[in-house]
Design an enzyme around this catalytic site. Structure first.
Site, PDB file in Angstrom:
ATOM      1  N   GLN A   1      -1.240   7.721   7.784  1.00  0.00           N
ATOM      2  CA  GLN A   1      -0.178   8.743   7.796  1.00  0.00           C
ATOM      3  C   GLN A   1       1.040   8.305   7.003  1.00  0.00           C
ATOM      4  O   GLN A   1       1.718   9.126   6.393  1.00  0.00           O
ATOM      5  CB  GLN A   1       0.201   9.095   9.235  1.00  0.00           C
ATOM      6  CG  GLN A   1      -0.954   9.638  10.047  1.00  0.00           C
ATOM      7  CD  GLN A   1      -1.702  10.731   9.305  1.00  0.00           C
ATOM      8  OE1 GLN A   1      -1.089  11.601   8.680  1.00  0.00           O
ATOM      9  NE2 GLN A   1      -3.028  10.692   9.362  1.00  0.00           N
ATOM     10  N   GLU A   2       1.329   6.996   7.025  1.00  0.00           N
ATOM     11  CA  GLU A   2       2.438   6.493   6.191  1.00  0.00           C
ATOM     12  C   GLU A   2       2.195   6.899   4.744  1.00  0.00           C
ATOM     13  O   GLU A   2       3.118   7.315   4.029  1.00  0.00           O
ATOM     14  CB  GLU A   2       2.544   4.968   6.295  1.00  0.00           C
ATOM     15  CG  GLU A   2       2.921   4.468   7.671  1.00  0.00           C
ATOM     16  CD  GLU A   2       3.162   2.960   7.691  1.00  0.00           C
ATOM     17  OE1 GLU A   2       3.691   2.413   6.712  1.00  0.00           O
ATOM     18  OE2 GLU A   2       2.813   2.324   8.705  1.00  0.00           O
TER      19      GLU A   2
ATOM     20  N   ASP B   1      16.683   0.165  11.590  1.00  0.00           N
ATOM     21  CA  ASP B   1      15.654   1.168  11.906  1.00  0.00           C
ATOM     22  C   ASP B   1      16.233   2.364  12.661  1.00  0.00           C
ATOM     23  O   ASP B   1      15.652   2.838  13.645  1.00  0.00           O
ATOM     24  CB  ASP B   1      14.519   0.518  12.723  1.00  0.00           C
ATOM     25  CG  ASP B   1      13.792  -0.554  11.929  1.00  0.00           C
ATOM     26  OD1 ASP B   1      13.710  -0.434  10.697  1.00  0.00           O
ATOM     27  OD2 ASP B   1      13.308  -1.518  12.550  1.00  0.00           O
TER      28      ASP B   1
ATOM     29  N   LEU C   1      18.663  -6.085   5.650  1.00  0.00           N
ATOM     30  CA  LEU C   1      19.684  -5.973   4.605  1.00  0.00           C
ATOM     31  C   LEU C   1      21.063  -5.869   5.242  1.00  0.00           C
ATOM     32  O   LEU C   1      21.244  -5.195   6.261  1.00  0.00           O
ATOM     33  CB  LEU C   1      19.398  -4.743   3.747  1.00  0.00           C
ATOM     34  CG  LEU C   1      18.090  -4.838   2.941  1.00  0.00           C
ATOM     35  CD1 LEU C   1      17.645  -3.475   2.459  1.00  0.00           C
ATOM     36  CD2 LEU C   1      18.259  -5.808   1.772  1.00  0.00           C
TER      37      LEU C   1
ATOM     38  N   HIS D   1       9.016   3.143   8.546  1.00  0.00           N
ATOM     39  CA  HIS D   1       8.883   2.272   9.709  1.00  0.00           C
ATOM     40  C   HIS D   1       7.669   2.720  10.517  1.00  0.00           C
ATOM     41  O   HIS D   1       7.476   3.917  10.748  1.00  0.00           O
ATOM     42  CB  HIS D   1      10.149   2.351  10.569  1.00  0.00           C
ATOM     43  CG  HIS D   1      10.107   1.392  11.723  1.00  0.00           C
ATOM     44  ND1 HIS D   1      10.286   0.036  11.568  1.00  0.00           N
ATOM     45  CD2 HIS D   1       9.856   1.596  13.043  1.00  0.00           C
ATOM     46  CE1 HIS D   1      10.167  -0.556  12.747  1.00  0.00           C
ATOM     47  NE2 HIS D   1       9.903   0.369  13.647  1.00  0.00           N
TER      48      HIS D   1
ATOM     49  N   THR E   1      20.720   3.010   7.329  1.00  0.00           N
ATOM     50  CA  THR E   1      22.120   2.817   7.714  1.00  0.00           C
ATOM     51  C   THR E   1      22.234   1.399   8.284  1.00  0.00           C
ATOM     52  O   THR E   1      21.212   0.750   8.532  1.00  0.00           O
ATOM     53  CB  THR E   1      22.544   3.851   8.790  1.00  0.00           C
ATOM     54  OG1 THR E   1      21.667   3.698   9.911  1.00  0.00           O
ATOM     55  CG2 THR E   1      22.482   5.268   8.269  1.00  0.00           C
TER      56      THR E   1
ATOM     57  N   SER F   1       0.824  -1.217   0.000  1.00  0.00           N
ATOM     58  CA  SER F   1       0.000   0.000   0.000  1.00  0.00           C
ATOM     59  C   SER F   1       0.856   1.266   0.000  1.00  0.00           C
ATOM     60  O   SER F   1       0.449   2.291  -0.554  1.00  0.00           O
ATOM     61  CB  SER F   1      -0.980  -0.007   1.173  1.00  0.00           C
ATOM     62  OG  SER F   1      -0.317   0.186   2.393  1.00  0.00           O
ATOM     63  N   ASN F   2       2.028   1.218   0.594  1.00  0.00           N
ATOM     64  CA  ASN F   2       2.905   2.397   0.529  1.00  0.00           C
ATOM     65  C   ASN F   2       3.430   2.617  -0.885  1.00  0.00           C
ATOM     66  O   ASN F   2       3.515   3.755  -1.359  1.00  0.00           O
ATOM     67  CB  ASN F   2       4.060   2.261   1.530  1.00  0.00           C
ATOM     68  CG  ASN F   2       3.653   2.715   2.909  1.00  0.00           C
ATOM     69  OD1 ASN F   2       3.456   3.902   3.160  1.00  0.00           O
ATOM     70  ND2 ASN F   2       3.476   1.763   3.822  1.00  0.00           N
TER      71      ASN F   2
ATOM     72  N   ASN G   1      13.570   4.137   3.907  1.00  0.00           N
ATOM     73  CA  ASN G   1      12.687   3.129   4.497  1.00  0.00           C
ATOM     74  C   ASN G   1      11.550   3.826   5.240  1.00  0.00           C
ATOM     75  O   ASN G   1      11.712   4.948   5.717  1.00  0.00           O
ATOM     76  CB  ASN G   1      13.476   2.277   5.495  1.00  0.00           C
ATOM     77  CG  ASN G   1      12.626   1.175   6.115  1.00  0.00           C
ATOM     78  OD1 ASN G   1      11.856   0.506   5.428  1.00  0.00           O
ATOM     79  ND2 ASN G   1      12.760   0.983   7.424  1.00  0.00           N
TER      80      ASN G   1
HETATM   81  C1  GAR Z   1       3.972  -0.704   6.648  1.00  0.00           C
HETATM   82  O1  GAR Z   1       3.224  -0.450   7.799  1.00  0.00           O
HETATM   83  C2  GAR Z   1       5.427  -0.375   6.858  1.00  0.00           C
HETATM   84  O2  GAR Z   1       5.619   0.739   7.702  1.00  0.00           O
HETATM   85  C3  GAR Z   1       5.929  -1.634   7.517  1.00  0.00           C
HETATM   86  O3  GAR Z   1       5.286  -2.677   6.831  1.00  0.00           O
HETATM   87  C4  GAR Z   1       4.028  -2.214   6.347  1.00  0.00           C
HETATM   88  C5  GAR Z   1       3.948  -2.495   4.874  1.00  0.00           C
HETATM   89  O4  GAR Z   1       2.685  -2.196   4.375  1.00  0.00           O
HETATM   90  N1  GAR Z   1       7.337  -1.741   7.435  1.00  0.00           N
HETATM   91  C6  GAR Z   1       8.094  -2.266   8.388  1.00  0.00           C
HETATM   92  O5  GAR Z   1       7.650  -2.722   9.410  1.00  0.00           O
HETATM   93  C7  GAR Z   1       9.583  -2.267   8.109  1.00  0.00           C
HETATM   94  N2  GAR Z   1      10.320  -2.459   9.303  1.00  0.00           N
HETATM   95  P1  GAR Z   1       2.445  -2.034   2.812  1.00  0.00           P
HETATM   96  O6  GAR Z   1       3.011  -3.296   2.161  1.00  0.00           O
HETATM   97  O7  GAR Z   1       0.973  -1.968   2.673  1.00  0.00           O
HETATM   98  O8  GAR Z   1       3.143  -0.793   2.340  1.00  0.00           O
END
Ligand code: GAR
Length: 210
Positions: free
Chosen positions: A170-171, A142, A90, A106, A138, A14-15, A104
């Protein structure tokens, strides 16, 4: 010149979708997943974006897999590599290859709650404010220089799922914003801090519509 972006994801995507639909001055040249069945790959195909599945379960050597992945990414000559729910750690060599062009997202207000299960842990700790962070990657998990954060209130009746949904909304705002700033060359790194050229005030989003 348009900023060439490679997206790495492991699941829903979704991001990635939010970034793809935000009319940014970028070209998403490839979407790569370590999980061949990731829904994010289907969406990429629908949009006519090149997809690559590199199944990590077929590789036992982590470093060799990282190298394969890095070679594949470089084939697409990216200016920026976007981790959008890429759920594998990674290695240092990989991160060094893409230093300063690896972002990234988080689902917590870093440096709080690095790692997994951030929403459950936020509820267990009883924090009243939670959120999400876009940062440069880095070697420390996280923990890289922070580009933008958004905060949301935690409600007394929240479950991990309701809190995750509030954060995810919000992401979808802050990741496209961060990618836009990167593409416009507006992110200035200074001693581990990231400032926004010409605008020192706008890298925090507080309870927007939450
Ligand atoms: C998101 O909430 C993102 O912040 C998290 O995984 C989800 C992916 O959702 N990422 C992490 O936890 C990385 N450490 P999405 O596939 O719908 O974008």
């Amino acid at each position: 010149m348009t900023c060439r972006v490679v997206v790495l994801l492991s699941g829903r995507g979704s991001n990635f979708r939010a970034i793809a639909e935000a009319h940014l001055p970028i070209e998403i040249v490839a979407v790569i997943s370590n999980r061949p069945q990731a829904a994010g790959l289907d969406y990429a195909r629908q949009r006519g974006i090149q997809t690559v599945a590199l199944d990590h379960t077929q590789h036992t050597d982590r470093e060799a897999f990282d190298e394969l992945l890095a070679d594949e990414i470089e084939r697409h000559r990216p200016d920026l590599v976007v981790l959008a729910g890429y759920m594998r750690i990674l290695g240092t060599a990989f991160i060094a290859r893409f230093a300063d062009r690896l972002l990234n997202i988080h689902p917590s207000l870093l440096p709080m709650f690095p790692g997994l299960n951030t929403h459950e842990r936020a509820l267990e700790e009883g924090v009243k404010i939670h959120g999400c962070t876009v940062h440069f990657v880095t070697p420390q998990l996280d923990h890289g220089p922070i580009v933008i954060q958004a905060a949301v209130p935690v409600r007394g009746d929240d479950t991990p799922d309701t809190l995750a949904a509030r954060v995810l909304a919000q992401e979808h705002r802050i990741y496209p914003q961060a990618v836009r700033w990167f593409a416009e060359g507006r992110l200035v790194k200074n001693h581990g801090r990231v400032n926004l050229r010409d605008d020192p005030a706008s890298q925090s989003v507080l309870f927007p519509g939450a």
